[in-house]
Design a protein around this motif. Sequence first.
Motif, PDB file in Angstrom:
ATOM      1  N   SER A   1       0.806  -1.209   0.000  1.00 34.92           N
ATOM      2  CA  SER A   1       0.000   0.000   0.000  1.00 34.92           C
ATOM      3  C   SER A   1       0.833   1.250   0.000  1.00 34.92           C
ATOM      4  CB  SER A   1      -0.927   0.005   1.211  1.00 34.92           C
ATOM      5  OG  SER A   1      -0.177   0.011   2.410  1.00 34.92           O
ATOM      6  N   SER A   2       2.098   1.146   0.416  1.00 34.86           N
ATOM      7  CA  SER A   2       2.941   2.337   0.438  1.00 34.86           C
ATOM      8  C   SER A   2       3.496   2.669  -0.937  1.00 34.86           C
ATOM      9  CB  SER A   2       4.098   2.149   1.424  1.00 34.86           C
ATOM     10  OG  SER A   2       4.922   1.074   1.002  1.00 34.86           O
ATOM     11  N   GLY A   3       3.341   1.759  -1.909  1.00 32.39           N
ATOM     12  CA  GLY A   3       3.768   2.054  -3.266  1.00 32.39           C
ATOM     13  C   GLY A   3       5.264   2.198  -3.420  1.00 32.39           C
ATOM     14  N   GLY A   4       6.053   1.634  -2.543  1.00 33.04           N
ATOM     15  CA  GLY A   4       7.491   1.793  -2.669  1.00 33.04           C
ATOM     16  C   GLY A   4       8.249   0.639  -2.079  1.00 33.04           C
ATOM     17  N   ASP A   5       7.618  -0.458  -1.789  1.00 32.01           N
ATOM     18  CA  ASP A   5       8.266  -1.594  -1.153  1.00 32.01           C
ATOM     19  C   ASP A   5       8.602  -2.655  -2.199  1.00 32.01           C
ATOM     20  OD1 ASP A   5       7.932  -0.582   1.547  1.00 32.01           O
ATOM     21  OD2 ASP A   5       5.804  -0.954   1.240  1.00 32.01           O
ATOM     22  N   ILE A   6       9.632  -3.460  -1.918  1.00 32.48           N
ATOM     23  CA  ILE A   6      10.033  -4.529  -2.824  1.00 32.48           C
ATOM     24  C   ILE A   6       8.896  -5.531  -2.966  1.00 32.48           C
ATOM     25  CG2 ILE A   6      11.634  -6.430  -3.173  1.00 32.48           C
ATOM     26  CD1 ILE A   6      12.915  -3.733  -3.591  1.00 32.48           C
ATOM     27  N   ASP A   7       8.489  -5.792  -4.197  1.00 30.24           N
ATOM     28  CA  ASP A   7       7.430  -6.766  -4.480  1.00 30.24           C
ATOM     29  C   ASP A   7       7.438  -7.015  -5.979  1.00 30.24           C
ATOM     30  OD1 ASP A   7       5.056  -8.396  -4.259  1.00 30.24           O
ATOM     31  OD2 ASP A   7       4.530  -7.243  -2.473  1.00 30.24           O
ATOM     32  N   ILE A   8       6.563  -7.889  -6.454  1.00 31.21           N
ATOM     33  CA  ILE A   8       6.457  -8.112  -7.884  1.00 31.21           C
ATOM     34  C   ILE A   8       5.879  -6.874  -8.557  1.00 31.21           C
ATOM     35  CG2 ILE A   8       6.248 -10.607  -7.556  1.00 31.21           C
ATOM     36  CD1 ILE A   8       3.250 -10.337  -8.074  1.00 31.21           C
ATOM     37  N   PHE A   9       6.093  -6.741  -9.887  1.00 28.84           N
ATOM     38  CA  PHE A   9       5.612  -5.542 -10.578  1.00 28.84           C
ATOM     39  C   PHE A   9       5.422  -5.847 -12.066  1.00 28.84           C
ATOM     40  CE2 PHE A   9      10.254  -5.377 -10.354  1.00 28.84           C
ATOM     41  CZ  PHE A   9      10.626  -5.149 -11.678  1.00 28.84           C
ATOM     42  N   PHE A  10       4.645  -4.986 -12.737  1.00 25.08           N
ATOM     43  CA  PHE A  10       4.488  -5.106 -14.184  1.00 25.08           C
ATOM     44  C   PHE A  10       5.833  -4.808 -14.850  1.00 25.08           C
ATOM     45  CE2 PHE A  10      -0.093  -3.782 -13.404  1.00 25.08           C
ATOM     46  CZ  PHE A  10      -0.637  -5.013 -13.766  1.00 25.08           C
ATOM     47  N   SER A  11       6.262  -5.710 -15.728  1.00 28.11           N
ATOM     48  CA  SER A  11       7.546  -5.501 -16.407  1.00 28.11           C
ATOM     49  C   SER A  11       7.393  -5.326 -17.915  1.00 28.11           C
ATOM     50  CB  SER A  11       8.503  -6.668 -16.125  1.00 28.11           C
ATOM     51  OG  SER A  11       7.881  -7.916 -16.404  1.00 28.11           O
TER      52      SER A  11
ATOM     53  N   VAL B   1      14.380  -0.150 -12.603  1.00 24.89           N
ATOM     54  CA  VAL B   1      13.215  -0.190 -11.707  1.00 24.89           C
ATOM     55  C   VAL B   1      13.243  -1.496 -10.931  1.00 24.89           C
ATOM     56  CG1 VAL B   1      10.705  -0.233 -11.568  1.00 24.89           C
ATOM     57  CG2 VAL B   1      11.838   1.287 -13.217  1.00 24.89           C
ATOM     58  N   ASP B   2      13.191  -1.403  -9.607  1.00 22.08           N
ATOM     59  CA  ASP B   2      13.300  -2.614  -8.795  1.00 22.08           C
ATOM     60  C   ASP B   2      12.087  -2.874  -7.922  1.00 22.08           C
ATOM     61  OD1 ASP B   2      13.616  -0.535  -6.987  1.00 22.08           O
ATOM     62  OD2 ASP B   2      15.142  -1.597  -5.818  1.00 22.08           O
ATOM     63  N   ARG B   3      11.019  -2.066  -8.088  1.00 18.63           N
ATOM     64  CA  ARG B   3       9.848  -2.248  -7.217  1.00 18.63           C
ATOM     65  C   ARG B   3       8.607  -1.636  -7.850  1.00 18.63           C
ATOM     66  NH1 ARG B   3      12.132   0.180  -2.041  1.00 18.63           N
ATOM     67  NH2 ARG B   3      13.987  -0.706  -3.005  1.00 18.63           N
ATOM     68  N   PRO B   4       7.412  -2.021  -7.375  1.00 17.28           N
ATOM     69  CA  PRO B   4       6.175  -1.474  -7.944  1.00 17.28           C
ATOM     70  C   PRO B   4       5.942  -0.041  -7.452  1.00 17.28           C
ATOM     71  CG  PRO B   4       5.655  -2.896  -6.094  1.00 17.28           C
ATOM     72  CD  PRO B   4       7.139  -3.014  -6.309  1.00 17.28           C
TER      73      PRO B   4
ATOM     74  N   ALA C   1      -1.123  -8.433 -23.927  1.00 22.27           N
ATOM     75  CA  ALA C   1      -0.475  -9.276 -22.912  1.00 22.27           C
ATOM     76  C   ALA C   1       0.142  -8.389 -21.834  1.00 22.27           C
ATOM     77  CB  ALA C   1       0.594 -10.154 -23.544  1.00 22.27           C
ATOM     78  N   LEU C   2       0.302  -8.985 -20.659  1.00 17.82           N
ATOM     79  CA  LEU C   2       0.948  -8.330 -19.523  1.00 17.82           C
ATOM     80  C   LEU C   2       2.018  -9.262 -18.962  1.00 17.82           C
ATOM     81  CD1 LEU C   2      -2.242  -7.006 -17.667  1.00 17.82           C
ATOM     82  CD2 LEU C   2      -0.604  -5.603 -18.963  1.00 17.82           C
ATOM     83  N   GLU C   3       3.165  -8.710 -18.640  1.00 21.16           N
ATOM     84  CA  GLU C   3       4.239  -9.487 -18.019  1.00 21.16           C
ATOM     85  C   GLU C   3       4.476  -8.955 -16.607  1.00 21.16           C
ATOM     86  OE1 GLU C   3       8.240 -10.642 -20.024  1.00 21.16           O
ATOM     87  OE2 GLU C   3       8.635  -8.892 -18.742  1.00 21.16           O
ATOM     88  N   ILE C   4       4.646  -9.882 -15.650  1.00 14.49           N
ATOM     89  CA  ILE C   4       4.889  -9.524 -14.244  1.00 14.49           C
ATOM     90  C   ILE C   4       6.203 -10.149 -13.825  1.00 14.49           C
ATOM     91  CG2 ILE C   4       4.011  -9.670 -11.880  1.00 14.49           C
ATOM     92  CD1 ILE C   4       1.201 -10.079 -13.160  1.00 14.49           C
ATOM     93  N   ALA C   5       7.093  -9.351 -13.231  1.00 18.07           N
ATOM     94  CA  ALA C   5       8.433  -9.819 -12.865  1.00 18.07           C
ATOM     95  C   ALA C   5       8.579  -9.937 -11.354  1.00 18.07           C
ATOM     96  CB  ALA C   5       9.490  -8.859 -13.407  1.00 18.07           C
ATOM     97  N   ASN C   6       9.435 -10.883 -10.948  1.00 23.37           N
ATOM     98  CA  ASN C   6       9.706 -11.109  -9.522  1.00 23.37           C
ATOM     99  C   ASN C   6      11.206 -10.995  -9.257  1.00 23.37           C
ATOM    100  OD1 ASN C   6       9.883 -11.948  -6.862  1.00 23.37           O
ATOM    101  ND2 ASN C   6       9.566 -14.123  -7.346  1.00 23.37           N
ATOM    102  N   PHE C   7      11.603  -9.939  -8.544  1.00 22.64           N
ATOM    103  CA  PHE C   7      12.980  -9.771  -8.102  1.00 22.64           C
ATOM    104  C   PHE C   7      13.012  -9.534  -6.595  1.00 22.64           C
ATOM    105  CE2 PHE C   7      13.177  -8.761 -12.606  1.00 22.64           C
ATOM    106  CZ  PHE C   7      14.328  -9.431 -13.013  1.00 22.64           C
ATOM    107  N   THR C   8      12.149 -10.262  -5.888  1.00 24.23           N
ATOM    108  CA  THR C   8      12.031 -10.063  -4.436  1.00 24.23           C
ATOM    109  C   THR C   8      13.080 -10.840  -3.651  1.00 24.23           C
ATOM    110  OG1 THR C   8      10.478 -11.894  -4.157  1.00 24.23           O
ATOM    111  CG2 THR C   8       9.538  -9.728  -4.664  1.00 24.23           C
ATOM    112  N   GLY C   9      13.723 -11.808  -4.278  1.00 20.70           N
ATOM    113  CA  GLY C   9      14.683 -12.644  -3.581  1.00 20.70           C
ATOM    114  C   GLY C   9      14.154 -14.004  -3.231  1.00 20.70           C
ATOM    115  N   SER C  10      12.848 -14.251  -3.458  1.00 19.09           N
ATOM    116  CA  SER C  10      12.260 -15.567  -3.178  1.00 19.09           C
ATOM    117  C   SER C  10      11.054 -15.763  -4.073  1.00 19.09           C
ATOM    118  CB  SER C  10      11.859 -15.688  -1.703  1.00 19.09           C
ATOM    119  OG  SER C  10      10.910 -14.695  -1.368  1.00 19.09           O
ATOM    120  N   ALA C  11      10.593 -17.001  -4.182  1.00 19.22           N
ATOM    121  CA  ALA C  11       9.420 -17.305  -4.994  1.00 19.22           C
ATOM    122  C   ALA C  11       8.183 -16.636  -4.402  1.00 19.22           C
ATOM    123  CB  ALA C  11       9.217 -18.813  -5.077  1.00 19.22           C
TER     124      ALA C  11
END
Length: 633
Positions: free
Chosen positions: A392-402, A522-525, A413-423
């Motif tokens: 909700s803070s709009g600035g935390d590490i999480d998955i995001f549209f890539s 860009v590393d976060r949503p 189509a939409l692609e979503i990327a995960n660079f959080t450090g875990s599945a």
Amino acid sequence: MKHFYTILITLFTLTVSAQIPAGYYDYATGTGYTLKTQLNKIINDIDDPEISNTVEEEHNPQSYNALDNFNSTYERDYYYETNGDNTILDMYSENPTGSDPYTFTPGSDECGNYNSEGDCYNKEHVIPQSVFSSQAPMYSDAHHLIPADGRVNGFRGNFPFGRVNDSQLANQSGITNPTQNGSKLGNNLNSGYSAGYSNTVFEPIDEFKGDIARIYFYFVTRYEDQVPGWSSYPMFVNDPNKGLADPFLNILITWHQMDPVSQKEIDRNNNIFYNHQNNRNPFVDHPEYVALIWDTTPDTEAPTDPTNLVASNPTDNSIDLTWTASTDNIAVASYDIYVDGTNTFNTTGTSFTATGLTADTNYCFTVKAKDASGNESDFSNQDCETTTNNGSSGGDIDIFFSEYLEGSGSNKALEIANFTGSAVSLSVYTIKLSANGSGVWTSGFPFPNGATITNGDVYVVANGGANDCSAEYDYLNNDMTSFNGNDAIGLFKNDVLLDIIGELGNSAVYAENTILVRKPTVDRPTTTFDIVNEWDIAANCDDLGEHTQTLSLDEVDLNAFKVYPNPVNNILHIDLNSSKETQIEVYNVLGKRVISKTIHNSSTLNTEQLTDGIYILRVTQGNSTISKKLIKN
């Protein structure tokens, strides 16, 4: 002393069944302002389910004109003249020990126009109607409306009641001061029990001072929730509990004590209840309630400390608090809730939800109890909790549209990327659309059961009719991909907006027949769409199915940072050799995070709220983390 003479048999016919109905005050079990509120519910016009009296006690307000018949029938003098004279009993003209200076015949001597004392009687609002803007039901409440000489009623005006200084009587043309029965108008005697007010007041004779006092006690009880709005009237105070300003509270309590309840008041109370508006003045029925509610002895005893404070159920911006109630010699009025040492919230209960908090932040809470006199307890135990991080803070590490593909026809189509450090399991994520700038999101479209994105990978959702780069599709869903180049697309986590493409409520085209790829830096949503700084336009969909993240981080050598003193008492110093954003976290031995702070340069950390013991200090910058043992003395 009261003086009573033979009472006509008529009195008894007018007050048939004249007694307090059984069970009427069963709910009045408290003391202090708790008792006052209980009385309010009994005499109010709301049938409160908490009250289980054996009689129906609801106040049944009558019209203002209905008082004319009530006065003619019941407000008669059966008490002071020998054998009673059946005239109107007027507290402003009655002579309790001799012949009245003049009398009024019920009904025929009622009027609205007058020139002198003794011309006629009308209806006096003991609490001036200007105080409550002549609003019902106050305007016609018989408990504070009495028959009075019209000229003296006008003489009294809207002035409060008080103790007149005989050397400072007010001048008034056409009327003597004091009046013919001794009532008077002048500056309040600002000393003794009437100290604290010096402006003009009206003083009735001693015989009726208790009557006036008990009328006021009734009024501030019956209308306790409205009294704060009338605090411009000198007798009232902006406090629904107390109701009366200190100088006048002292005056009225003194009058109540010096002039006990009379038979006249008892009969009038019964007649109002049984023959008019169906509620009672509790302070006529139970004079002892005054001392139980308004104890004039200063309360200097503080409540006991609240105990067993527990912080729980965190969300991104709220934490629930519960504690065990304090006790007090009178009553606990409320609780002050301190957040990290700052008095932030107040509540009357023993549970509260602290709101407006920041996501992924540790907060420490304490509570103090407070009584109506302002006495405070010491602090409760401290308990800390960390808000969640659901995006909700709009600035935390999480998955995001890539990546975003908006082609002709169904090529979407939409692609979503995960660079959080875990599945990341997609079970708590949904996609929502907002078409043509409507400003309203659709219902969330969920991902299939078991859908997961491994760390460093992407997940592609495509329209069933799409064919561009189709080998990269992970999931076909027409609802998720029924967008056009001016529609907002939202990625939600636990129904909280996490990332967005387009602008909600804006129908302008931002990307039509276009492929957008998120920049590798860009590393976060984010909940703000920035097409210039966060997105690149691609010539084709060759990158669909993979995403590169290249963070240009000037990583600091975390082994070179300094933390001192260690052991620490209250202030911990942290020296960095970089201005890069750095996350500082402190965990207790149970693994619960108790402090979380983001810094960009050398800084300090307040550890005063921590109990003595061993903690783990964790410092994170970019993809690097180091932990150190921290001892708190």
